[in-house]
Design a protein around this motif. Structure first.
Motif, short mmCIF file in Angstrom:
data_model
loop_
_atom_site.label_atom_id
_atom_site.label_comp_id
_atom_site.label_asym_id
_atom_site.label_seq_id
_atom_site.Cartn_x
_atom_site.Cartn_y
_atom_site.Cartn_z
N GLU A 169 58.81 23.39 21.19
CA GLU A 169 59.01 24.23 22.37
C GLU A 169 59.32 25.68 21.99
O GLU A 169 58.89 26.62 22.66
N ILE A 170 60.06 25.87 20.91
CA ILE A 170 60.35 27.23 20.45
C ILE A 170 59.05 27.93 20.06
O ILE A 170 58.84 29.10 20.40
N GLY A 171 58.17 27.25 19.36
CA GLY A 171 56.87 27.82 19.01
C GLY A 171 56.10 28.24 20.24
O GLY A 171 55.55 29.34 20.32
N LYS A 172 56.08 27.37 21.24
CA LYS A 172 55.39 27.70 22.50
C LYS A 172 56.01 28.92 23.17
O LYS A 172 55.31 29.78 23.70
N GLN A 173 57.36 28.97 23.16
CA GLN A 173 58.06 30.08 23.82
C GLN A 173 57.78 31.41 23.13
O GLN A 173 57.53 32.42 23.78
N ILE A 174 57.83 31.41 21.81
CA ILE A 174 57.56 32.65 21.07
C ILE A 174 56.16 33.16 21.39
O ILE A 174 55.96 34.34 21.71
N VAL A 175 55.17 32.27 21.33
CA VAL A 175 53.79 32.66 21.61
C VAL A 175 53.66 33.17 23.04
O VAL A 175 53.02 34.20 23.29
N ALA A 176 54.27 32.49 24.01
CA ALA A 176 54.21 32.94 25.40
C ALA A 176 54.83 34.32 25.58
O ALA A 176 54.27 35.18 26.27
N ASP A 177 55.98 34.54 24.93
CA ASP A 177 56.64 35.85 25.03
C ASP A 177 55.80 36.94 24.37
O ASP A 177 55.71 38.06 24.89
N TRP A 178 55.21 36.63 23.23
CA TRP A 178 54.36 37.62 22.57
C TRP A 178 53.15 37.97 23.42
O TRP A 178 52.76 39.13 23.54
N LYS A 179 52.53 36.97 24.03
CA LYS A 179 51.30 37.21 24.80
C LYS A 179 51.53 38.05 26.04
O LYS A 179 50.59 38.58 26.60
N GLN A 180 52.77 38.19 26.46
CA GLN A 180 53.08 39.05 27.60
C GLN A 180 53.05 40.53 27.24
O GLN A 180 53.00 41.38 28.12
N ARG A 181 53.04 40.83 25.98
CA ARG A 181 53.08 42.22 25.52
C ARG A 181 51.66 42.80 25.51
O ARG A 181 50.73 42.16 25.03
N PRO A 182 51.49 44.04 25.96
CA PRO A 182 50.16 44.66 25.97
C PRO A 182 49.63 45.01 24.58
O PRO A 182 48.42 45.19 24.40
N ASP A 183 50.51 45.06 23.57
CA ASP A 183 50.07 45.40 22.22
C ASP A 183 49.65 44.18 21.40
O ASP A 183 49.24 44.30 20.26
N VAL A 184 49.73 42.99 21.98
CA VAL A 184 49.37 41.75 21.30
C VAL A 184 47.94 41.35 21.65
O VAL A 184 47.59 41.21 22.82
N ALA A 185 47.12 41.18 20.62
CA ALA A 185 45.73 40.74 20.82
C ALA A 185 45.64 39.22 20.80
O ALA A 185 44.81 38.63 21.50
N ALA A 186 46.47 38.55 20.00
CA ALA A 186 46.44 37.09 19.90
C ALA A 186 47.75 36.61 19.29
O ALA A 186 48.41 37.35 18.55
#
Length: 142
Positions: free
Chosen positions: A27-44
């Motif tokens: 779940e932590i892995g999922k949360q980190i990825v979800a939080d990162w993907k909300q950022r406009p500077d993240v491509a993937a």
């Protein structure tokens, strides 16, 4: 067919590769990825949670930042998101590592020299994080 008796013994004794599965780390892995993907500077962004009787538990999170957006402050911020989510997500060790790439040099499976990380390391959780993120979850009683 020596494999059949071995599998039978493992099943009868209750041994399974799923025994060491830690849903909190997943779940932590999922949360980190979800939080990162909300950022406009993240491509993937992606994570890999590895577990098993021989593998132990480990979480690797990877983020690819847009080349035109990348700077030290942005890299610091995405690493801090991983630290925050690990801190808030479990009472135990997060056993996490991170890798930050840029779209200017993405990793390609068929090109071993591609994708040199901008930064990589362990997601450390020093006690000082409590001042920013509050107390960690407590260990559940059995």
């Amino acid at each position: 067919m020596r494999l059949v008796p071995v599998l039978a013994v493992l099943l009868l004794t209750g041994c399974s590769v799923f025994e060491s599965f830690n849903p909190l780390l997943n779940e932590i892995g999922k949360q980190i990825v979800a939080d990162w993907k909300q950022r406009p500077d993240v491509a993937a962004a992606q994570f890999e949670y590895t577990h098993g009787l021989d593998a132990g538990d480990s979480l690797q999170v990877q983020v690819m930042l847009k080349a035109e957006e990348i700077n030290d402050a942005v890299v610091d911020e995405v690493v801090e998101i991983a630290r925050r989510d690990c801190w808030r997500g479990t009472w135990g060790s997060c056993s996490a590592t991170y890798v930050v790439y840029t779209t200017a040099d993405p990793p390609y499976a068929d090109k071993p020299e591609s994708g040199k990380p901008v930064r990589q390391g362990e997601v450390d959780l020093p006690p000082e994080l409590e001042a920013s993120y509050g107390p960690r979850p407590t260990r559940p009683s059995k």
